[in-house]
Design a protein around this motif. Structure first.
Motif, PDB file in Angstrom:
ATOM      1  N   ASN A  36       0.787  -1.181  -0.035  1.00 57.18           N
ATOM      2  CA  ASN A  36       0.093  -0.052   0.030  1.00 57.18           C
ATOM      3  C   ASN A  36       0.757   1.303   0.083  1.00 57.18           C
ATOM      4  OD1 ASN A  36       0.946  -0.300   2.591  1.00 57.18           O
ATOM      5  ND2 ASN A  36      -0.857   0.184   3.555  1.00 57.18           N
ATOM      6  N   TRP A  37       1.915   1.143  -0.469  1.00 56.56           N
ATOM      7  CA  TRP A  37       2.787   2.515  -0.545  1.00 56.56           C
ATOM      8  C   TRP A  37       3.899   2.451  -1.683  1.00 56.56           C
ATOM      9  CZ3 TRP A  37       8.194   1.177  -0.451  1.00 56.56           C
ATOM     10  CH2 TRP A  37       8.649  -0.104   0.287  1.00 56.56           C
ATOM     11  N   HIS A  85       1.615   6.693   0.615  1.00 52.94           N
ATOM     12  CA  HIS A  85       1.115   5.692   1.509  1.00 52.94           C
ATOM     13  C   HIS A  85      -0.268   5.787   1.378  1.00 52.94           C
ATOM     14  CE1 HIS A  85       1.695   2.630   4.522  1.00 52.94           C
ATOM     15  NE2 HIS A  85       0.464   3.323   5.144  1.00 52.94           N
ATOM     16  N   ARG A  86      -1.135   4.798   1.118  1.00 54.84           N
ATOM     17  CA  ARG A  86      -2.517   4.581   1.320  1.00 54.84           C
ATOM     18  C   ARG A  86      -2.871   3.890   2.669  1.00 54.84           C
ATOM     19  NH1 ARG A  86      -6.504   5.087  -2.626  1.00 54.84           N
ATOM     20  NH2 ARG A  86      -8.566   4.702  -2.056  1.00 54.84           N
ATOM     21  N   ASN A 138      -5.993   3.929   4.057  1.00 57.81           N
ATOM     22  CA  ASN A 138      -7.333   3.081   4.070  1.00 57.81           C
ATOM     23  C   ASN A 138      -7.590   3.402   2.909  1.00 57.81           C
ATOM     24  OD1 ASN A 138      -8.635   5.340   5.026  1.00 57.81           O
ATOM     25  ND2 ASN A 138      -8.026   4.683   7.308  1.00 57.81           N
ATOM     26  N   GLN A 175      -5.145   9.142   2.112  1.00 51.74           N
ATOM     27  CA  GLN A 175      -3.847   8.835   1.436  1.00 51.74           C
ATOM     28  C   GLN A 175      -3.062   9.822   1.817  1.00 51.74           C
ATOM     29  OE1 GLN A 175      -4.499   7.995  -2.833  1.00 51.74           O
ATOM     30  NE2 GLN A 175      -6.595   8.111  -2.313  1.00 51.74           N
TER      31      GLN A 175
END
Length: 336
Positions: A233-234, A251-252, A254, A258
């Motif tokens: 997720n990054w 970076h996400r 959720n 973001q």
């Protein structure tokens, strides 16, 4: 037929629309200003067939991070979008500003219809004009499934400012592109740019950019190396060369939040900047908020609210430069 329809509509608008200096085809600040749909390859962590993915274009290495930052808005802006068919649409932009001359911009797009594909060679044409008679035109041709060519022309009133030609080849796990900008035989000047990206592993991409410029007074080249590493997720990206360095981290957290961080160093201006941006989505409220703060003491935010059930989006933004003691506030409505 599509091309003839596109030319006729643009010319018909040209007779009654006041011309003006071109406003660049814009996205958010720092974003890549390509007006064409971005081909998003499969995520490196979702690929399960064992083959390496295509790394995409060199200009899109930092796109995930840059899309988190808000677009600076000032004054009052009204954008009216109209889809005339599955392959043709136009938009009108009215901008009232307190720091720059007010302007009107007409935008027209000829895209591929639903029945076209990349193999048919159907072109994509995009043009913009505003009140001083300047033009910003883009064209994209899919020569084959893996090869595409792009041309860009920009004029400032009656003078050509930019003419650029690019050819890109996308293999299964690499991308190679060559760009030629502003060639002038009489002045013996040209700018050549070569890009190459290679997927080394499902997470790692390596490549580089070589810029060569030649004129009567000078000649030289700049080499920049690039690398990108992706996690679940990054995404972390780094460009480094003689002209400086550019590092970004996306970076996400959720589905709603973001964040992005950028660090840039320029050896030419001897400046170093650090920026932090974030994006928060509220699907139930049909709202998206983007904010940022950087080392130049600039703080800003933009709120986008979908006015359901109306086909319109309300945009409100404010940016404060504490070092220069300046405030910019903007309000916009996007219809269609």
């Amino acid at each position: 037929f599509h091309l003839w329809y596109f030319i006729c509509v643009v010319l018909s608008f040209g007779f009654w629309v006041p011309m003006g200096s071109v406003l660049a085809l814009s996205t958010r600040p720092g974003r890549q200003n390509s007006p064409f749909p971005q081909d998003k390859p499969l995520s490196r962590w979702d690929r399960r067939d064992g083959r390496l993915p295509n790394p995409g274009s060199f200009d899109g290495l930092h796109r995930n991070c840059k899309d988190v930052f808000p677009q600076q808005i000032e004054g009052v802006k009204l954008v009216i979008n109209k889809t005339l068919s599955s392959f043709f649409k136009v938009s009108h932009t009215f901008h009232l500003s307190a720091v720059a001359p007010s302007s009107y911009r007409f935008h027209a797009e000829h895209l591929q219809s639903d029945t076209d594909s990349k193999e048919t060679g159907s072109p994509m044409l995009i043009g913009e004009m505003d009140s001083s008679g300047s033009l910003n035109a883009h064209s994209l041709f899919h020569l084959s499934e893996k090869i595409r060519a792009k041309a860009v022309f920009q004029t400032q009133q009656a003078q050509f400012v930019t003419w650029q030609f690019e050819t890109e080849y996308r293999g299964s796990d690499f991308t190679a592109a060559v760009t030629m900008a502003n060639p002038d035989i009489l002045r013996e000047s040209v700018i050549m740019v070569a890009h190459f990206l290679q997927s080394v592993s499902p997470q790692l991409v390596l490549g580089g950019e070589l810029v060569y410029h030649r004129g009567r007074a000078e000649e030289g080249g700049i080499l920049t190396l690039a690398g990108q590493y992706s996690g679940p997720n990054w995404v972390a990206t780094l460009n480094a060369g003689k002209g400086g360095a550019h590092a970004s981290y996306y970076h996400r957290a959720n589905k709603q939040i973001q964040v992005g961080v950028e660090f840039e160093v320029s050896t030419r201006t001897q400046e170093t900047t650090f920026s932090f941006g974030y994006q928060m989505e509220l699907p139930e409220a049909k709202m998206v908020f983007r904010g940022m703060v950087d080392s130049r003491c600039i703080i800003g935010g933009v709120l986008e609210k979908r006015l359901y059930p109306l086909p319109a989006t309300l945009i409100m933004g404010a940016f404060v430069n504490h070092r220069a003691d300046k405030l910019q506030v903007g309000l916009g409505v996007n219809v269609g």
